[in-house]
Every structure is written in C-alpha cells, then in structure tokens.
Design an enzyme around this catalytic site. Sequence first.
Site, PDB file in Angstrom:
ATOM      1  N   GLU A   1       1.663  -0.306  -4.863  1.00  0.00           N
ATOM      2  CA  GLU A   1       0.645   0.637  -5.320  1.00  0.00           C
ATOM      3  C   GLU A   1       1.310   1.993  -5.525  1.00  0.00           C
ATOM      4  O   GLU A   1       1.794   2.605  -4.569  1.00  0.00           O
ATOM      5  CB  GLU A   1      -0.471   0.765  -4.286  1.00  0.00           C
ATOM      6  CG  GLU A   1      -1.538   1.760  -4.694  1.00  0.00           C
ATOM      7  CD  GLU A   1      -2.267   2.392  -3.518  1.00  0.00           C
ATOM      8  OE1 GLU A   1      -3.411   2.841  -3.711  1.00  0.00           O
ATOM      9  OE2 GLU A   1      -1.686   2.470  -2.417  1.00  0.00           O
TER      10      GLU A   1
ATOM     11  N   ASP B   1       0.833  -1.195   0.000  1.00  0.00           N
ATOM     12  CA  ASP B   1       0.000   0.000   0.000  1.00  0.00           C
ATOM     13  C   ASP B   1       0.876   1.256   0.000  1.00  0.00           C
ATOM     14  O   ASP B   1       1.960   1.274   0.595  1.00  0.00           O
ATOM     15  CB  ASP B   1      -0.897  -0.034   1.244  1.00  0.00           C
ATOM     16  CG  ASP B   1      -1.788   1.177   1.357  1.00  0.00           C
ATOM     17  OD1 ASP B   1      -2.685   1.328   0.502  1.00  0.00           O
ATOM     18  OD2 ASP B   1      -1.583   1.988   2.290  1.00  0.00           O
TER      19      ASP B   1
END
Length: 606
Positions: free
Chosen positions: A345, A311
């Site tokens: 990401e 993330d």
Amino acid sequence: MVGRWRRLDHVCAAALYAGLAALTGPAPAPAATLQDPAAAVRERPAEDEVIYFLLPDRFANGDPANDRGGLEGDRLRTGYDPTDPGFYHGGDLRGLTQRLDYLQGLGVTALWIAPPFVNKPVQGPPGHESAAYHGYWITDFTRIDPHFGTNADFRALVDAAHARGIKVYLDIVINHTADVIRYRECPANDCGYRWKGDYPYQRRGGLDGEAINAGFTGAPGGDFSTLTRPDYAYTPYAPAGEETVKVPAWLNDVGLYHNRGNSAWYSEARMDGDFSGLDDLFTEHPRVVQGFIDIYGGWIDDYGVDGFRIDTARHVNPEFWQAFVPAILERARARGIPNFHIFGETYDFQSGTAAMHTVVDGLPAVLDFAYQRVVQNMVTGVQHPDARGYLLMEDAIYAGGVDTARRLPTFTGNHDMGRIGHLILHARPDISDAELLDRSALAHALVLLGRGVPVIYYGDEQGFTGDGDDRRSRQDMFETRVPAYADDRRIGRASGPFDTEADMYRRIAEMTRVRAADVRLRRGRVAVRLADQTPGVLAISRLDDDGETLVVFNTSTEAREVNIPVETGSSDWRALLGQCPTRAAAPGAVSVSVPALGYLVCVSEG
C-alpha cells in the site's frame, strides 16, 4: 440495454469450463490432488486472480462466544459494541469459512483478509476511544486475535479456501505496532515529531544534550551496536503492565523504535514518525529486519498462505524491503508456493510514485491507486476515457515493465477512502437509482475487465454505499445494529444479507465469469485502441499469440456506435459479453454499438 445485462448466452459451457480450468492450471495427477488440494491453486499466476478484500469483524459471525475476545467488562475493556462503527461487531474466521460458497459463486479466487493478529483491544484518549476491529494495532504477531477465533480456525479457513480453489492473502503490518510506548516528556501522549537536525542520535534531548550513542548514524547497514540509549529525542518507556505485551518478545525493546513522536507526514517524519501514536519500528535495524522475516515467514511455513498485502509500505525505508521481499519469496518457494503475491500500500494517486516503490524499494507490486482515481473520475464525469488511455501507456515505467503492471491490484474504493457508491453519490447527489446502478457496475467493469488484478471490496456486491471514508465505509455484511449503516442508500436491489440475487452480485459474477473464460483478459498484452476526450468510448485490446479480445466501455449516458481499430487479422468475432458483430467491418476495423454507461467484450481468434 437488454443485451448488456443478459446472462452469458453466447458462451458455451465448454468454453466457460475451459476458462475456469485455465485459472487452476494443468490438472494434477489424481493422487496429488487428494494429497494436497492447494497444489493446483499455487500454480496460478497472480494476474489470474479476482481478489476479495474484507474485514473479518464486519463479514460474518460464526461464533458469538468470541464476540468479546475472551475479555470481561464494558466496551472499553472488551472492545465490543455492535452499535458503534468504531468497535468490534462480532465477525470472525468461522463465519468467513461458512460463507466461502457465497464468495466462490461471486467468482472470487483470492481472499485478502485485514490483519487477523492479536491487537490491543481499545486505544485513544478519554472520550475518544475506539477498538481494533480493523486489525492494524497489533501486539502479538504470532496468534489470531481471540475476537476472530484461534490459529486452528485460521488453518481451517486456509484449508477450506484452498479446497475450493481460493487463495488466502494476509494483510501484514511492519511499519508499526499498537500504541504501547509512552514518552516521559508527554504525559498526555501527544508528542510532536522531533527532527533529526534538532535531536540527533548522538545527543540526549537536543544539540546541547549529553553525548550518547557514539558513532551511531541510524543508517541502514550501519553499526547498530553503538545504539545504547534510545532517549535522543524523547525518553521512551512501556507503561506498567505492558512491558511484555508484545510478541515475539524482541518487540518489547523500546530501542527498536524510532521514538521521535507523532509523524508530521512529510520529509523524514513520513518514515520515522509514529503513525497517529502507533509505535514506529526502527526498520533500519537488522534485528527488526530479521525479526519480521521470521514472523511472516512463519505464517507461510505453518499455514501455506498465498500472498501478503503490506500496510503503510511507503512509510518504511527501501532497504528493509530490499531484504524482506527476497527472503519471503524464497520462504514461499521452499513451501511450494511459486506464485506468492506481494503488493504494498503506497497510497499515492500518481503512477510515477507507485512505480518508484517497485524500482527503488523492490516491491513486486503495489496497489494501483492511480488506476482507482481514474476509474472514479471516469464514472463520475470528472475525467474522460483519454485519462485511462494515458494511464495505461505509463505501464512500462514499473520495474519489470508491463508484466508487473498486469500484477498490480486494481480497485474501485476501499476501507480508507470509501466505497465507489459513495464516491459516485458525492459527485452526483441527485442521481437516479437506475443510473447509480449503471455507474457502479461500469466502475467494477473497468476494474474486472481491465488491466491488472481486480479487487472487490466486500459489500460492494450487495450494493453498499456508506457515508464516507474510514469507519463510515466498513459496514456489516450481517444484519447491522449501527443506525448510520442501516440508513445507507443501496445500489440496486438486495433482499438481505448475502443475497446472491442482488443486482450488483449478479453483475459482478457475470464479469468474473467472463474474465475466467478468456485468458487474454488476465494475461494479454494491452493496446489502447480508442479513448475519447469527452464522455464516451474507451476501447482496449488484450492480445496474445492466439488472437485478440476487445473490451469497450462507454462513459456516456447515450449509446455510441463506433468504429474501432483492431488487428488486421481479426476478422471473425464472437460476443463474450454484450452484443458484438460477427465480422470485421474491414481489415483492421470493427464496428460496435455500446449501450449508455455500458460495456462489452468481443473475442476474435483469427
């Protein structure tokens, strides 16, 4: 139209099983299979997978006793309110484990699970609270959140998934923790970002402040022993009762965070600012680097997970990844996991920016947002096939070139930007049900039958659309109590939760079976054969030393007949999906007819 959607009449059982066997690699000795069902799973390269991304809270409720996470009180204490899209709804790991057959039937070979670790249950200012059902507000990085179950439940999930040939990828967070740290200068917890030029590390509270941290620069590889005072920008502290809430204990040291206030989302603040209040870790610090290697290496050692999705990777300095990635890959190899898949990401729609994170940061792969945007634009009519053709020509710019590009996860939509169904409806609000189904299926075909590792966003196979981004795209797979979810327009027919006869489930399952049956669709070299500049045909070949597989998509609402250049030796053809000719029209050319908003897969082996 009939030929486009019919089952795999042209694929003999032997060919299908051979394709599935290719997914699991060479068959191990019977004794090894009995001793370690994950052995064959681990032999598969990353590009062979079909990933399914889900939020455990929204997938299946296997144990209602843990809905409140063992907490007592109202929703602001427990985080549980199944009528509010911003709170926990009850899904858990036991429920996910019970639905593995459903996922296996869809053709899923890898689960990407939103962070299941212990979170701060509720955050936000009075009147604007929401819960951590999504998993990105972590306090304890070593345990499963009680809302989702226990560490034993997670072990059972991994073992059950591996027994079915399904890998398990953890969604991990390194950039930040939950919002625990406060700044004394901001009682309302609303501090803006304080820039290094105005608030350098060696002065307290500004350029004219007290001299502190003599010699400290904050640079990776610098002498962090000289960082003795964390109050260079603000005065950070942990509120009463939360001084030791984070696990491992080193995370409670406020000096291991940047402490510069909320990010301004550009320049240095993009890296060092708090992510909407979440405590931003000082990832340049060697203690933080080694700490996270130990944390996430432990999940590999103890549970044998098969990969990490990272993330907010672009908000962490490159030097961190340059140390973290090799260490994690080595931990995985030591655990007997040679194909551990790491992808970050980076949330940028330019392939050049995504590639930079593989070249500079050393990330093995990144989520291919550029690919998503082109797919979205093609199926909504904003762009045409030539955009996808140009994008594929840029694959060489990634570190490792086209080999890396084949390992980039691709997707139609997600939990942040919204579902592809909503994106289509936003662009074409008056679309008919039939056309909505066709365009959504085409979007998934562009991902499942195209370059990269396809990701299915949970619920898309049930025809979910949603009303937008973020929590408006995080519907319940089980019967929902959220009015805004219940009234969503559905894509195709679906009779109820986990309907394996739903239109989108059947179409996606057909695509995954085709992908499993042809190794070139997973690992073959990519050649762009035709890419129209108006709504029409995109044709790509996937090539290896044994032959050619041709994939043709039609973004037009009219059927197209087209002559496509192919290898001169590709003379005999068979259909893997749709209707294909049996012979080339001439050496180096094949004539195909593609239905409106349709796609086909044709195989030549000589």
